[in-house]
Write an enzyme that holds these catalytic residues in place. Structure first.
Site, PDB file in Angstrom:
ATOM      1  N   CYS A  81      16.624   3.669  29.905  1.00 25.67           N
ATOM      2  CA  CYS A  81      15.251   3.476  29.438  1.00 25.67           C
ATOM      3  C   CYS A  81      14.310   3.008  30.542  1.00 25.67           C
ATOM      4  O   CYS A  81      13.087   3.046  30.376  1.00 25.67           O
ATOM      5  CB  CYS A  81      15.238   2.473  28.289  1.00 25.67           C
ATOM      6  SG  CYS A  81      16.272   2.957  26.889  1.00 25.67           S
ATOM      7  N   HIS A  98       8.600  -1.358  27.460  1.00 24.92           N
ATOM      8  CA  HIS A  98       9.499  -0.391  26.845  1.00 24.92           C
ATOM      9  C   HIS A  98       9.526  -0.645  25.345  1.00 24.92           C
ATOM     10  O   HIS A  98       9.653  -1.782  24.895  1.00 24.92           O
ATOM     11  CB  HIS A  98      10.901  -0.529  27.435  1.00 24.92           C
ATOM     12  CG  HIS A  98      11.929   0.288  26.732  1.00 24.92           C
ATOM     13  ND1 HIS A  98      11.703   1.596  26.375  1.00 24.92           N
ATOM     14  CD2 HIS A  98      13.180  -0.019  26.297  1.00 24.92           C
ATOM     15  CE1 HIS A  98      12.781   2.057  25.754  1.00 24.92           C
ATOM     16  NE2 HIS A  98      13.685   1.101  25.699  1.00 24.92           N
ATOM     17  N   ASN A 156      12.574   4.133  19.684  1.00 25.19           N
ATOM     18  CA  ASN A 156      12.929   4.016  21.099  1.00 25.19           C
ATOM     19  C   ASN A 156      13.114   5.420  21.679  1.00 25.19           C
ATOM     20  O   ASN A 156      14.075   6.114  21.350  1.00 25.19           O
ATOM     21  CB  ASN A 156      14.219   3.197  21.226  1.00 25.19           C
ATOM     22  CG  ASN A 156      14.656   2.995  22.667  1.00 25.19           C
ATOM     23  OD1 ASN A 156      14.154   3.632  23.588  1.00 25.19           O
ATOM     24  ND2 ASN A 156      15.602   2.090  22.879  1.00 25.19           N
TER      25      ASN A 156
END
Length: 332
Positions: free
Chosen positions: A115, A255, A285
């Site tokens: 990520c 994030h 996500n």
């Protein structure tokens, strides 16, 4: 090179049309809308069509970023794709994007930092710009995570979504653009967020497929503890490198993994919710795509203007982390 910075001159994103809500998930796995929202902040996510790969998502986002920057594919010197869901083990997804958009003059390669991939890719792009090797770099964060999610695992399938975000990085006015970066990793904890099979450690076989080892596995408790600690720590560290204080930040784009992690980072930084951009509730996500998609949306609602201080921060598989401070260089 002394005399100019490296900044973002164009941004674009793409989200698949298909929406999967928490209510939809209730029908296929033992979970509830209320539990998902309470624990993660996610209400829905986007799902790519069966015939749509990561490079397809990427190419659309790339076209929009190029249009926003006022350039054509032939202008691109380098393509960097941050992803953990490549089209193939090889060739790189970046090469597939090059083919799709017709960037015939570009070198191309992928970056896998989970990520944190988009942060790693932006930092890499800055290095190429400052060295003078390239002048127009296409940086993409793109994921088709729905294709590697175990839809029987209620602890992971509720978290992830598909999408792509892209930006153009070019030389910019000195004192603007990316002014400080920090990257980090701790491979000792690589197994807490992993797809166990499909590589050379454990090649895909009938047994790995039957055991579900080609899907995402995550130790949620360990990842959460790591994220809560590292988001604030990395943010403070990069602000120090930039000679800035928390109050100097005009916008934080973290994030988009879990609202409780974001809230914890805000608390550690003593930053108000008005200064953070969150779209986690709509998309879940999206790994390396989460920050560039959020950046594109923040710009569309005029959350940034030239001269604003922007902080990007992420964590991910590896385990990795990274943060960047930018003085926004693009005019409205």
């Amino acid at each position: 090179m002394v005399g100019y910075g490296a900044g973002i001159t164009g941004v674009g994103s793409f989200l698949p049309k298909k929406v999967m809500t928490n209510s939809d998930l209730e029908k296929i796995v033992d979970t509830s809308n209320e539990w998902i929202i309470e624990r993660t902040g996610i209400k829905e996510r986007r799902i790519a069509e069966d015939d749509m790969a990561t490079s397809d998502l990427s190419a659309i986002a790339a076209q929009r970023a190029m249009e926003n920057a006022g350039i054509v594919p032939e202008d691109i010197d380098l393509i960097l794709v941050a992803t953990i869901t490549p089209d193939h083990l090889f060739p790189s997804t970046a090469c597939m994007v090059q083919k799709h958009i017709g960037a015939i003059n570009a070198a191309a390669f992928d970056i896998n930092a989970g990520c944190t991939g988009f942060i790693y890719a932006l930092t890499t792009a800055k290095a190429f710009i400052k060295s003078g090797i390239y002048r127009k770099i296409l940086v993409i964060g793109s994921e088709a995570l729905s294709k590697i999610v175990n839809w029987k695992d209620r602890n992971t399938c509720v978290l992830f979504g598909d999408g792509a975000g892209a930006c153009i990085v070019e030389p910019c006015e000195e004192g603007f653009g990316m002014i400080a970066e920090e990257l980090g990793s701790d491979g000792r904890k690589g197994d807490v967020l992993i797809v166990p099979a499909g590589g050379t450690r454990k090649p895909t076989s009938l047994e790995t497929v039957e055991e579900g080892l080609n899907f995402i596995e995550m130790d949620g408790r360990e990842v959460f503890k790591f994220a809560v600690r590292i988001m604030g720590k990395s943010s403070k560290s990069v602000l120090k490198k930039a000679n800035l204080k928390t109050e100097d930040i005009d916008l934080l784009i973290p994030h988009q993994a879990n609202i409780r992690i974001i809230d914890s980072a805000l608390k550690k930084l003593n930053l108000s919710k008005e200064k953070v951009f969150v779209n986690l509730d709509k998309y879940g996500n999206m790994s390396a795509a989460s920050i560039p998609v959020a950046l594109d949306e923040a710009l569309k609602v005029k959350k940034l203007k030239k001269g604003d201080n922007l902080l990007l921060v992420a964590f991910g598989a590896g385990l990795t982390w990274g943060s960047i401070v930018l003085k926004w260089n693009k005019e409205d």
